[in-house]
Scaffold this motif. Structure first.
Motif, short mmCIF file in Angstrom:
data_model
loop_
_atom_site.label_atom_id
_atom_site.label_comp_id
_atom_site.label_asym_id
_atom_site.label_seq_id
_atom_site.Cartn_x
_atom_site.Cartn_y
_atom_site.Cartn_z
N ALA A 1 -9.25 -8.94 6.87
CA ALA A 1 -9.54 -10.03 5.93
C ALA A 1 -8.87 -11.30 6.41
CB ALA A 1 -9.04 -9.65 4.53
N PHE A 2 -9.59 -12.42 6.28
CA PHE A 2 -9.09 -13.72 6.74
C PHE A 2 -9.24 -14.74 5.61
CE2 PHE A 2 -10.88 -11.42 10.36
CZ PHE A 2 -9.78 -11.39 11.21
N GLY A 3 -8.14 -15.41 5.28
CA GLY A 3 -8.17 -16.46 4.26
C GLY A 3 -8.27 -17.82 4.91
N ALA B 1 -2.10 -16.36 1.35
CA ALA B 1 -1.48 -15.03 1.46
C ALA B 1 -2.51 -13.97 1.12
CB ALA B 1 -0.27 -14.92 0.54
N LEU B 2 -2.47 -12.86 1.87
CA LEU B 2 -3.37 -11.73 1.66
C LEU B 2 -2.60 -10.44 1.89
CD1 LEU B 2 -6.63 -12.84 3.51
CD2 LEU B 2 -6.35 -12.62 1.04
N ASP B 3 -2.99 -9.37 1.16
CA ASP B 3 -2.38 -8.06 1.41
C ASP B 3 -3.24 -6.98 0.80
OD1 ASP B 3 0.01 -6.54 2.40
OD2 ASP B 3 0.02 -5.90 0.30
N ALA C 1 -4.95 -8.32 -2.78
CA ALA C 1 -4.26 -9.40 -3.51
C ALA C 1 -4.29 -10.65 -2.65
CB ALA C 1 -2.82 -9.00 -3.82
N LEU C 2 -4.56 -11.77 -3.28
CA LEU C 2 -4.57 -13.04 -2.55
C LEU C 2 -3.78 -14.08 -3.33
CD1 LEU C 2 -6.71 -15.39 -3.84
CD2 LEU C 2 -8.36 -13.70 -3.09
N LEU D 1 2.71 -11.71 -0.13
CA LEU D 1 2.23 -10.74 -1.11
C LEU D 1 2.48 -9.36 -0.54
CD1 LEU D 1 -1.14 -12.33 -2.27
CD2 LEU D 1 0.92 -12.10 -3.64
N ILE D 2 3.15 -8.48 -1.31
CA ILE D 2 3.48 -7.14 -0.86
C ILE D 2 3.19 -6.16 -2.00
CG2 ILE D 2 5.24 -5.62 0.10
CD1 ILE D 2 6.76 -8.08 1.04
N HIS D 3 2.43 -5.09 -1.70
CA HIS D 3 2.20 -4.03 -2.67
C HIS D 3 3.36 -3.03 -2.59
CE1 HIS D 3 -1.92 -5.63 -2.65
NE2 HIS D 3 -2.04 -5.04 -3.85
N LEU D 4 3.91 -2.67 -3.75
CA LEU D 4 5.07 -1.79 -3.82
C LEU D 4 4.77 -0.63 -4.76
CD1 LEU D 4 7.79 -4.55 -4.31
CD2 LEU D 4 7.13 -3.49 -2.15
N ARG D 5 5.58 0.42 -4.60
CA ARG D 5 5.52 1.58 -5.49
C ARG D 5 6.93 1.99 -5.87
NH1 ARG D 5 0.95 4.57 -6.49
NH2 ARG D 5 -0.91 4.00 -5.29
N THR D 6 7.14 2.29 -7.14
CA THR D 6 8.44 2.72 -7.64
C THR D 6 8.59 4.23 -7.47
OG1 THR D 6 7.62 3.05 -9.88
CG2 THR D 6 8.39 0.84 -9.32
N PRO D 7 9.81 4.77 -7.64
CA PRO D 7 9.97 6.24 -7.57
C PRO D 7 9.15 7.01 -8.59
CG PRO D 7 12.09 5.14 -7.37
CD PRO D 7 11.10 4.08 -7.72
N THR D 8 8.78 6.35 -9.69
CA THR D 8 7.94 7.00 -10.70
C THR D 8 6.46 6.77 -10.44
OG1 THR D 8 8.16 5.05 -12.12
CG2 THR D 8 9.75 6.84 -12.43
N ASP D 9 6.12 6.30 -9.22
CA ASP D 9 4.73 6.09 -8.78
C ASP D 9 4.04 4.98 -9.58
OD1 ASP D 9 2.79 6.63 -6.92
OD2 ASP D 9 1.78 8.12 -8.16
#
Length: 641
Positions: free
Chosen positions: A218-220, A249-251, A260-261, A293-301
């Motif tokens: 993907a290119f912005g 920003a893209l991710d 996400a942009l 932009l960063i996608h994250l996950r917690t210990p509880t998913d």
């Protein structure tokens, strides 16, 4: 280690600048020395040695194996490599120009690609710069397709073939040659602006790759559109347009189904690739371009989305779109990196030191700094009392005095604890006001009284202990009572030239000397001390005003000598002032010389002599009998001897 954002989601600042502008080296060293024994700084520690640059940092990334951290900065242009196993700087290397961004091509630091701001690409290895190549136009970002070993470089301006499209340069690392660039629509340019484009030339700002899923790129662009390319067919597969402002920003998410942009206006949008409408749209609130932009996950998913602009870092809940927590450093942010499978964030910023943040709710600390989990647990235990900042502890009698006893066990406003209850502060204030309507007036009078007493205390002169001439030092300080500020180091006391006056015994003022008594007639002077530590001489000075009389009497000498100079007191009573001649006549008769009155000076000396006590005569037995003494009835003659 400091708690930066207390609340439901605490954020701990492990490292980073505390001021917006970096301090000079000499001042920073001085403050560090002065704060060495400060109780607040005793628990401070340095997580990574020399995790800083001389002026600012541009980018920071963590290797896949988690053993290395590479960051680039200035000035002079350079990049640092830190070993997380040793928690120290492994090496640093200077470059010819400033770094825009870089990528780690291997699982560690041994292969890295650096995009410089002079239109060059540099390949670095542990030995140094392995290879350097030039780009036709300035690059904006870097992306890497691992399956085909292709490097993608979005660029500024239009292509040279006159098609009116921007370009994404492709470099095949396996064959070592440039491939045909991909054409991206970036709008039209002003005529005659050249290949490089004008000031407001269109550009491809950012690129991202869904590396572990479907592999789409993907290119912005600067016209607010996002174009998707399939690296297998080498062609465009979709276009997402209609965004306000430039896409900065893209991710892709970890499952590859959402994108996400971020825009240059501070807008954040989350899209499902199967639906052109955004799942949620959020405003960052600062009006600044989104940098990361960063996608994250917690210990509880739980799925979270991190967004960062120049001023603040925010973490959003993807499911509800609500703000989860935020971090606002003291300096501008250039880049944010996340340590995989942990709650640690690293930032490159405009300050000298780089930031390190830790969010326990996001995950555990990385294995190379697992001790941070124990430190956070200890800090939470110590600050657990802060949970009751909005509560007041009251015992049962105090509750009944405020007529709150009927609420026990019926409301959450009263929380049982030990021998009493925690009461909500708002309820406590209302109940106290009802019980005593004049409580606010009493509190106001109390505060006014405390303020007045504080001001009075500031008027009290300071006390400074010296070795010699303590009375002189007290006299100097007493003169400062009329001033607004009492300074014990000002004037003669603070001047080095007069230091010996209060330290050296040679400069001690002899209060028994004739010169001192002539210059200070009203000064009370104590005489020499005897074996018991008491003075044997009393000097009494007088003045016309009885209220200013000073009378100092330590004790009388054993031989009965008492020296007095007084015109206003005699035997404890008042007497009328008389002339010196009358005093002499009353003391003893004076014989006038035959030649007439004495004219001129006359010196009189005397030596005080003790009064000799006369020995009492032995009384005769007859006289004793006549005085009415009791007669003895004993017939023993020897008892009368």
């Amino acid at each position: 280690m400091k708690l930066a954002n207390p609340g439901d989601v605490p954020v701990y600042t492990i490292a980073g600048p505390s001021t917006a502008r970096p301090l000079p080296d000499w001042l920073a060293r001085r403050r560090k020395r002065s704060a060495k024994y400060d109780p607040e700084n005793l628990n401070n520690f340095e997580l990574l040695q020399e995790f800083e640059f001389e002026e600012a940092s541009n980018c920071v990334r963590v290797s896949e194996d988690g053993n290395w951290i590479m960051s680039s900065g200035t000035y002079k242009p350079q990049f640092h490599v830190h070993s997380t196993q040793e928690l120290s700087l492994s090496f640093s290397r200077h470059t010819k120009s400033e770094n825009t961004t870089f990528l780690l091509l291997s699982s560690d630091y041994t292969k890295s690609l650096h995009l410089q701001n002079d239109r060059s690409l540099e390949f670095h290895t542990p030995m140094g710069c392995h290879y350097e190549t030039r780009l036709p136009r300035f690059g904006r970002d870097l992306a890497y397709i691992r399956q085909s070993t292709e490097v993608l470089v979005p660029a500024v301006g239009l292509s040279s073939d006159g098609s009116g499209y921007g370009e994404v340069f492709r470099l095949d690392l396996e064959r070592g040659q440039y491939l045909r660039p991909w054409q991206i629509n970036v709008g039209t340019d002003d005529p005659g602006s050249g290949l490089q484009g004008s000031i407001n030339a269109g550009s491809v700002n950012v690129a991202t790759v869904a590396e572990y899923t479907h592999g789409l790129c993907a290119f912005g662009t600067s016209i607010g559109s996002v174009e998707f390319f399939d690296p297998r067919s080498k062609s465009r597969v979709a276009v997402l347009g209609g965004q306000e402002g430039e896409v900065t920003a893209l991710d892709f998410s970890s499952d590859g189904l959402s994108l996400a942009l971020g825009t240059s206006h501070g807008q954040i949008r989350q899209f499902d690739l199967r639906n052109p409408r955004p799942i949620f749209n959020k405003d960052h609130g600062m009006g600044l371009a989104i940098k990361n932009l960063i996608h994250l996950r917690t210990p509880t998913d739980e799925r979270k989305l991190l967004s960062a602009d120049k001023r603040i870092i925010k973490i959003w809940d993807e499911d509800s779109g609500n703000l989860w927590t935020s971090i606002e450093p003291m300096v501008d942010i250039n880049f944010v990196a996340h340590c995989p499978d942990s709650g640690m964030l690293l930032t490159a910023n405009e300050g000298k030191q780089q930031h390190v943040f830790f969010i326990p709710n996001l995950g555990l600390a990385p294995r190379w700094c697992h001790f941070i989990d124990n430190m956070v647990h200890e800090m939470e235990t110590e600050t657990r009392s802060e949970t009751y900042d909005n509560y007041k502890f009251l015992t049962v009698p105090e509750l009944k005095a405020l007529s709150l006893g009927h609420l026990v066990g019926k409301t959450n406003l009263l929380r049982p604890y030990m021998h009493g209850y925690f009461v909500a502060a708002k309820l406590y204030d209302q109940a106290r006001l009802i019980a005593n309507p004049y409580i606010w007036e009493e509190e106001r009078a109390k505060r006014i009284k405390e303020k007045v007493e504080k001001e009075r205390a500031s008027r009290i002169r300071g006390v400074k202990k010296v070795k010699v001439n303590q009375k002189l030092a007290d006299k100097i300080l007493k003169r400062q009572e009329k001033r607004e500020r009492v300074d014990t180091e000002a004037g003669v006391l603070g001047d080095d030239r007069f230091g010996k006056l209060f330290e050296d015994e040679e400069f001690k003022v002899d209060e028994m000397s004739r010169e001192f008594r002539a210059l200070n007639p009203s000064t009370v002077v104590g005489g020499p001390e005897d074996a018991d530590g008491k003075s044997t001489i009393r000097y009494q000075t007088d003045s016309d005003d009885d209220s200013n009389d000073e009378d100092v009497e330590d004790s009388k000498p054993s031989d009965g000598i008492v020296m007095q100079v007084s015109s206003s007191r005699a035997q404890g009573g008042l007497m009328k002032d008389t002339t010196i001649g009358d005093r002499i006549q009353k003391s003893r008769p004076v014989q006038k010389p035959q030649g007439g009155e004495v004219v001129g000076e006359k010196q009189v000396t005397f030596v005080p002599e003790g009064k000799k006590k006369a020995k009492p005569e032995a009384p005769s037995p007859v006289n004793n009998r006549r005085r009415g003494e009791r007669r003895s009835a004993s017939t023993n003659t020897f008892r009368k001897l």
